[in-house]
Design a protein around this motif. Structure first.
Motif, PDB file in Angstrom:
ATOM      1  N   ILE A 221       1.186  -1.232   0.105  1.00  0.00           N
ATOM      2  CA  ILE A 221       0.301   0.322  -0.098  1.00  0.00           C
ATOM      3  C   ILE A 221       0.863   1.272  -0.342  1.00  0.00           C
ATOM      4  O   ILE A 221       0.267   1.792  -0.726  1.00  0.00           O
ATOM      5  CB  ILE A 221      -1.314  -0.351   1.586  1.00  0.00           C
ATOM      6  CG1 ILE A 221      -2.609   0.783   0.438  1.00  0.00           C
ATOM      7  CG2 ILE A 221      -0.662   0.341   2.372  1.00  0.00           C
ATOM      8  CD1 ILE A 221      -2.821   0.890   1.556  1.00  0.00           C
ATOM      9  N   ARG A 222       1.838   1.147   1.055  1.00  0.00           N
ATOM     10  CA  ARG A 222       2.731   2.185   0.633  1.00  0.00           C
ATOM     11  C   ARG A 222       3.780   2.200  -0.720  1.00  0.00           C
ATOM     12  O   ARG A 222       4.768   3.153  -0.253  1.00  0.00           O
ATOM     13  CB  ARG A 222       3.471   2.758   2.377  1.00  0.00           C
ATOM     14  CG  ARG A 222       2.379   2.988   2.875  1.00  0.00           C
ATOM     15  CD  ARG A 222       3.587   3.851   4.288  1.00  0.00           C
ATOM     16  NE  ARG A 222       3.556   3.172   5.149  1.00  0.00           N
ATOM     17  CZ  ARG A 222       3.822   2.484   5.748  1.00  0.00           C
ATOM     18  NH1 ARG A 222       3.458   1.600   6.053  1.00  0.00           N
ATOM     19  NH2 ARG A 222       4.894   1.026   6.520  1.00  0.00           N
ATOM     20  N   ASP A 223       3.768   1.696  -1.753  1.00  0.00           N
ATOM     21  CA  ASP A 223       5.060   2.237  -2.475  1.00  0.00           C
ATOM     22  C   ASP A 223       4.111   3.275  -3.621  1.00  0.00           C
ATOM     23  O   ASP A 223       3.114   3.216  -3.494  1.00  0.00           O
ATOM     24  CB  ASP A 223       4.499   0.216  -3.517  1.00  0.00           C
ATOM     25  CG  ASP A 223       5.398   0.634  -4.617  1.00  0.00           C
ATOM     26  OD1 ASP A 223       6.048   1.655  -4.810  1.00  0.00           O
ATOM     27  OD2 ASP A 223       6.224  -0.649  -4.561  1.00  0.00           O
ATOM     28  N   PRO A 224       5.034   4.018  -3.216  1.00  0.00           N
ATOM     29  CA  PRO A 224       4.418   5.075  -4.300  1.00  0.00           C
ATOM     30  C   PRO A 224       4.279   5.037  -5.302  1.00  0.00           C
ATOM     31  O   PRO A 224       3.734   5.975  -6.132  1.00  0.00           O
ATOM     32  CB  PRO A 224       5.040   6.952  -3.129  1.00  0.00           C
ATOM     33  CG  PRO A 224       6.541   6.084  -2.402  1.00  0.00           C
ATOM     34  CD  PRO A 224       6.181   4.534  -2.830  1.00  0.00           C
ATOM     35  N   GLN A 225       5.079   4.101  -6.079  1.00  0.00           N
ATOM     36  CA  GLN A 225       5.167   4.245  -7.679  1.00  0.00           C
ATOM     37  C   GLN A 225       4.172   3.228  -8.349  1.00  0.00           C
ATOM     38  O   GLN A 225       3.551   2.869  -7.338  1.00  0.00           O
ATOM     39  CB  GLN A 225       6.519   3.371  -7.618  1.00  0.00           C
ATOM     40  CG  GLN A 225       7.596   4.469  -7.213  1.00  0.00           C
ATOM     41  CD  GLN A 225       8.585   4.527  -7.880  1.00  0.00           C
ATOM     42  OE1 GLN A 225       9.169   4.505  -8.808  1.00  0.00           O
ATOM     43  NE2 GLN A 225       9.722   5.168  -7.286  1.00  0.00           N
TER      44      GLN A 225
END
Lengths: 267, 432
Positions: A221-225
């Motif tokens: 979920i916190r992979d911004p790419q």
């Protein structure tokens, strides 16, 4: 295999697995980072012929993560986590290319067989004195631990239950009541795939040889790419792996099936 | 965006507008977005914008690398092609250093996700054109750029433009819960703290045959201070910004040490592999800041602060732990199931634009937290004490004006005959 008392583990059914070796410990950060970096493996590369026997024509290189994927829980001697199944399998491929022996992740059936202590079937002993064998939510102090600190099970496997959940080769789906040999549910989709064993974050009721964990997009979920990383989860500090080596090496045609293709994550 | 919800209400109440309503049975609430900087992060940010509940359409894209733009377009088309939110015709794909202007002109909201060195000019142009803005951190790499951003932050405020800066801890529940309790006095006044981004380092893009020096540096931008700012800006700004946020002040002074001891290959350009800075705040708090790109050393990315009545620990894995002295827990954030802060940034930005009730303006804090990290870098590069006012007034520019940006222009740092770049030397390097 399975447990009729739990819907997601039902029905119980008999499975047969061929002989294999399994790593005694969960793969540690030091071991995993050799693969990520690829700068310490310039020893004698195996021959092209050998690579062909292993169905390998190349091993993709993992990316360097942007942040500390251990979340400050420690690296030296600690299990590697936040590793995708594709990454864990690529580690096996890299190790196979390095050694000439075929390594892969365990199938769900193989994993459960070893977690139950194989033919020794010791798992009631383990469950009854779980704190001697496994790190779980009740005793982990909210972090994973160095591998091998608890007692091994009767096959000599450390942390097979608890500490970190471990990837298997399988797609997650309800059990069919079929008894087969060397069964492997080949994943067609990126999610869900099966991890086993429970972790330092799970209640003790989940730390069993039959409990199944289904992987989810939320683990990144916190992979911004976009696309999201093939190699790293961002929200799965509980997922690691151990490896197996079949006693009889399959043919190249069979091995190739195990080298799963990456699926881009657009979630 | 043709009209906000409030404007639509006004139209319906106006008896003289009935003619207009013949042309428009419903108000067009489309919010048009342009993406400036189409790398992995920019593509991710555009995706998050299109995932908000407002009627968002991506209409234009700009980059300096054709393959980046193409890859980003394909990825976003896969995800948002069917919904119709991906609406970038061929003529709205712009290449080149001046492409940002053409893309910005076409949008209501712009996403600024190029490497940070170019950001002040992108931000300035977007503000001039009256656009709402999402921009990634850091927002500049030198004091000149910071002054430009601060100036335009004021103009943005006057124009009522929403500006979200990608310091996503401000949009992450554990940090918000922690700061609420700190401001309520749960741990007293913060008097000291330690903030960390210690890990093994990030990606490298290798030089390709035929690249000009400028092309190579923009491609492998992480390792060139003028574009990246050094990792004390590019990564560690997150933790330094938390210190500013929790204390509620910006530091007056910094001194520190740093160098390049292990990661010395030419592919790592000119940046340091470690910095250690002491920041002194107006209220007297002292913050130690550590950042390191060295493998097989202690990894830690987190923030810890000591107050007069207790302490707080936070990290990006949804943790927040407040304790009193000696060691009883006052608050522990559960964290499971917390929303994705990168998505929350866009959810709140587009909701603010649509509703028009709250104006978000992160630009000033984004600039001042970036300046804090720049002051830290100035301290480690020079080995001297840096004062905020002097550092901010510095006229040593790292980035030329946009008119100078081209593949043929000469970057501010150049390799020697062996391909190695000059490295800052404490005691010798001048930074002001």
């Amino acid at each position: 295999m399975g447990n009729n008392a739990i819907p997601t583990e039902s029905p119980e059914h008999v499975m047969e697995v061929s002989d294999f070796w399994m790593s005694v410990h969960e793969v540690t950060w030091q071991q995993y980072e050799l693969f990520v970096r690829r700068d310490k493996n310039n020893a004698d590369p195996i021959s092209n012929e050998k690579l062909k026997e292993l169905g390998i024509d190349g091993v993709s290189r993992a990316t360097q993560p942007y942040t500390d994927m251990s979340f400050g829980m420690g690296k030296e001697g600690f299990p590697a986590v936040n590793i995708t199944q594709y990454a864990a399998l690529s580690y096996c491929k890299w190790l196979s290319a390095l050694t000439g022996d075929f390594y892969r992740l365990p199938t769900e059936a193989e994993w459960e067989y070893t977690a139950k202590g194989g033919v020794l079937h010791d798992y009631f002993t383990v469950i009854n004195s779980l704190d001697d064998y496994a790190w779980h939510k009740g005793n982990s102090s909210s972090h994973y631990h160095a591998v091998g600190l608890k007692k091994p099970n009767s096959l000599g496997l450390y942390d097979i239950l608890g500490n970190v959940s471990e990837w298997t080769m399988d797609a997650y789906a309800p059990y069919e009541n079929k008894s087969t040999k060397d069964f492997w549910r080949i994943p067609q989709e990126l999610y869900p795939r099966v991890a086993r064993g429970g972790s330092w974050m799970d209640e003790r009721s989940k730390i069993t040889p039959t409990h199944r964990i289904d992987s989810q997009p939320g683990w990144k979920i916190r992979d911004p790419q976009l696309p999201k990383s093939r190699w790293w989860h961002t929200n799965a500090p509980f997922i690691g792996f151990r490896i197996v080596r079949p006693r009889v090496q399959p043919t190249p045609e069979e091995i190739i099936k195990y080298w799963l293709k990456p699926i881009e994550d657009y979630n | 965006m043709k009209g906000s919800a409030m404007a639509a209400g006004a139209v319906m109440l106006d008896p003289f507008s009935s003619i207009a309503s013949h042309f428009n049975t419903s108000v067009d609430d489309t919010i048009k977005v342009a993406l400036i900087g189409c790398g992995g992060r920019g593509t991710g940010a555009a995706n998050q914008a299109m995932k908000t509940k407002e009627n968002v359409k991506l209409v234009a894209m700009a980059d300096v690398f054709e393959d980046r733009l193409k890859g980003s377009f394909e990825t976003l088309t896969k995800v948002h092609g069917e919904s119709g939110r991906m609406a970038v015709p061929e003529e709205n794909k712009f290449l080149g250093f001046d492409s940002y202007k053409k893309a910005i002109d076409l949008a209501d909201v712009v996403i600024l996700t190029t490497p940070p060195g170019f950001r002040p000019w992108h931000f300035e142009y977007a503000v001039q054109q009256g656009k709402h803005i999402f921009m990634e951190k850091p927002v500049a790499t030198d004091a000149y750029g910071i002054r430009k951003v601060l100036e335009n932050a004021e103009i943005a405020k006057a124009k009522k433009l929403n500006v979200v800066v990608g310091l996503q801890r401000h949009y992450q529940s554990n940090y918000r819960e922690a700061v609420k309790r700190i401001n309520d006095g749960m741990i007293g006044d913060i008097i000291s703290g330690q903030v960390y981004w210690n890990d093994g380092g990030v990606w490298v893009n290798e030089r390709k045959p035929g690249m000009t020096e400028m092309e190579y540096q923009v491609y492998n931008w992480y390792y060139f201070t003028w574009i990246c700012g050094d990792h004390i800006l590019e990564q560690h700004i997150h933790n330094i910004d938390v210190a500013n946020w929790f204390i509620g002040e910006y530091p007056v002074r910094a001194q520190g040490m740093g160098g390049r001891q292990v990661r010395t290959g030419k592919e790592y350009g000119e940046i340091f592999d470690h910095h250690f800075v002491e920041f002194e705040y107006p209220g007297g708090a002292i913050i130690s800041s550590q950042c390191r790109h060295q493998r097989d050393c202690m990894s830690r990315v987190s923030e810890t602060f000591q107050g007069t009545k207790g302490s707080v620990y936070t990290n990006s894995n949804n943790k927040a732990l407040l304790k009193n002295y000696p060691n009883s827990i006052l608050y522990e954030h559960a964290g499971e199931g917390d929303p994705n802060p990168y998505q929350v940034e866009h959810d709140e930005l587009f909701a603010a634009i649509k509703e028009g009730k709250v104006i978000i303006n992160d630009a000033e804090n984004g600039a001042k937290s970036t300046m804090t990290a720049i002051m830290g870098r100035m301290a480690t590069y020079s080995g001297k004490v840096m004062n905020w006012d002097e550092a901010l007034a510095s006229n040593k520019r790292l980035v030329d004006d946009p008119e100078q940006w081209s593949w043929k222009s000469q970057p501010p740092t150049l390799p020697d005959e062996n391909g190695f770049y000059p490295i800052p030397a404490p005691g010798q390097t001048e930074v002001l």
